[in-house]
Scaffold this active site. Structure first.
Site, PDB file in Angstrom:
ATOM      1  CE1 TYR A 145      -4.277  -1.139  -0.226  1.00  0.00           C
ATOM      2  CE2 TYR A 145      -3.394  -2.902   1.153  1.00  0.00           C
ATOM      3  CZ  TYR A 145      -4.392  -2.413   0.321  1.00  0.00           C
ATOM      4  OH  TYR A 145      -5.481  -3.184   0.026  1.00  0.00           O
ATOM      5  CB  SER A 152       5.353   7.830  -2.916  1.00  0.00           C
ATOM      6  OG  SER A 152       4.037   8.367  -2.933  1.00  0.00           O
ATOM      7  CD  GLU A 204      -3.160   3.097  -3.246  1.00  0.00           C
ATOM      8  OE1 GLU A 204      -3.102   4.304  -3.595  1.00  0.00           O
ATOM      9  OE2 GLU A 204      -2.340   2.575  -2.477  1.00  0.00           O
TER      10      GLU A 204
HETATM   11 ZN   LIG Z   1      -2.061   7.894  -2.667  1.00  0.00          ZN
END
Ligand SMILES: [Zn+2]
Length: 286
Positions: A145, A152, A204
């Protein structure tokens, strides 16, 4: 039929049709037409782009394989709780949320669009994160996750986690609306269902990434993740897309050493973004 006759026959078919026109998903808002096509040499010129450009722009691929470079971080990141002028029509999970100012403006337009359809319970749960915050999250959430620091998109300032005050995003009207309409505002659902093998991240429904409208439209219509789209651009000689009478031409150029010469329209009607690994993409709008 002799082998060479068959071969010549196939060749003639290929030459007469060129690369087949890409499939376009039907439905969705606005008129979208995607074709192969490059910028005509008339009304355009060649310019040299340096290697630094490869690490900046709307199309940077930042994932487990590619870390961001410092110059890729948006310079217009702001604290949203200080900017009531930007926070209209949606809430903030907490007062520490930051995001690129230009991207929150696009998000605001999207939220206003959703409100017209009666969908109006949006919340920003997360925006820009610095390396320390990302590192903490990675340790708390695990690699399914979260991503390590510098890997990121949240570290770029171009991505946000969107929630609904009504329900979990997979069930909420807000999530359903965004899945269908985010592309109209330049955003993509970055980790879709069924693409886990490609993105390396589980579905997501809350994570949206800004890429710019021409690109989000192509990715949505062709059902491509950012990884797949950047790959596709490398394979084609260029794509053109017409969106509500505005034509965009998208062309990939591989970086050669420290620079690359690219074709741009005369005048300022273009953007250049790196892909963060081996080249740049010119988006010209005529
Ligand atoms: Zn995110």
């Amino acid at each position: 039929m002799k082998k060479w006759v068959v071969f010549a026959f196939i060749l003639v078919i290929l030459l007469s049709y060129g690369i087949p026109q890409l499939n376009v998903k039907s439905g969705g808002e606005g008129k979208v037409n995607i074709e192969n096509g490059s910028l005509p040499s008339k009304d355009s010129q060649m310019i040299t782009v340096s290697k630094e450009q490869m690490y900046q722009g709307d199309l940077l691929l930042v994932n487990a394989d590619y870390a961001l470079h410092q110059e890729g971080i948006r310079s217009d990141v702001v604290s949203l709780s200080d900017r009531s002028d930007l926070v209209k029509g949606f809430g903030l999970l907490d007062p520490s949320i930051q995001l690129s100012q230009s991207i929150v403006k696009s998000f605001g337009k999207m939220v206003a669009g959703a409100a017209k359809d009666g969908v109006n319970h949006f919340l920003i749960n997360s925006g820009y994160r610095d390396a320390d915050k990302q590192d903490q999250l990675y340790r708390d959430m695990g690699h399914d996750y979260a991503l390590p620091a510098y890997h990121s998109e949240h570290n770029l300032g171009v991505s946000l986690d969107i929630g609904s005050t009504e329900a979990k995003m997979e069930d909420a009207k807000e999530g359903k609306w965004l899945e269908q309409h985010a592309w109209e505002y330049g955003f993509i659902l970055r980790y879709p269902k069924g693409k886990e093998e490609i993105t390396g991240i589980k579905f997501e429904p809350w994570h949206f990434r800004y890429v710019g409208r021409a690109h989000s439209a192509i990715m949505y219509q062709q059902d491509l993740t950012l990884e797949q789209y950047l790959d596709e651009l490398k394979k084609t000689k260029g794509l053109s897309i017409t969106l509500d009478n505005q034509k965009y031409t998208v062309t990939y150029y591989p970086m050669v050493g420290d620079s690359v010469t690219v074709r741009v329209p005369k005048g300022e009607h273009y953007d250049i973004s790196g892909n963060n690994y081996d080249g740049v993409i010119v988006t010209a709008y005529a």
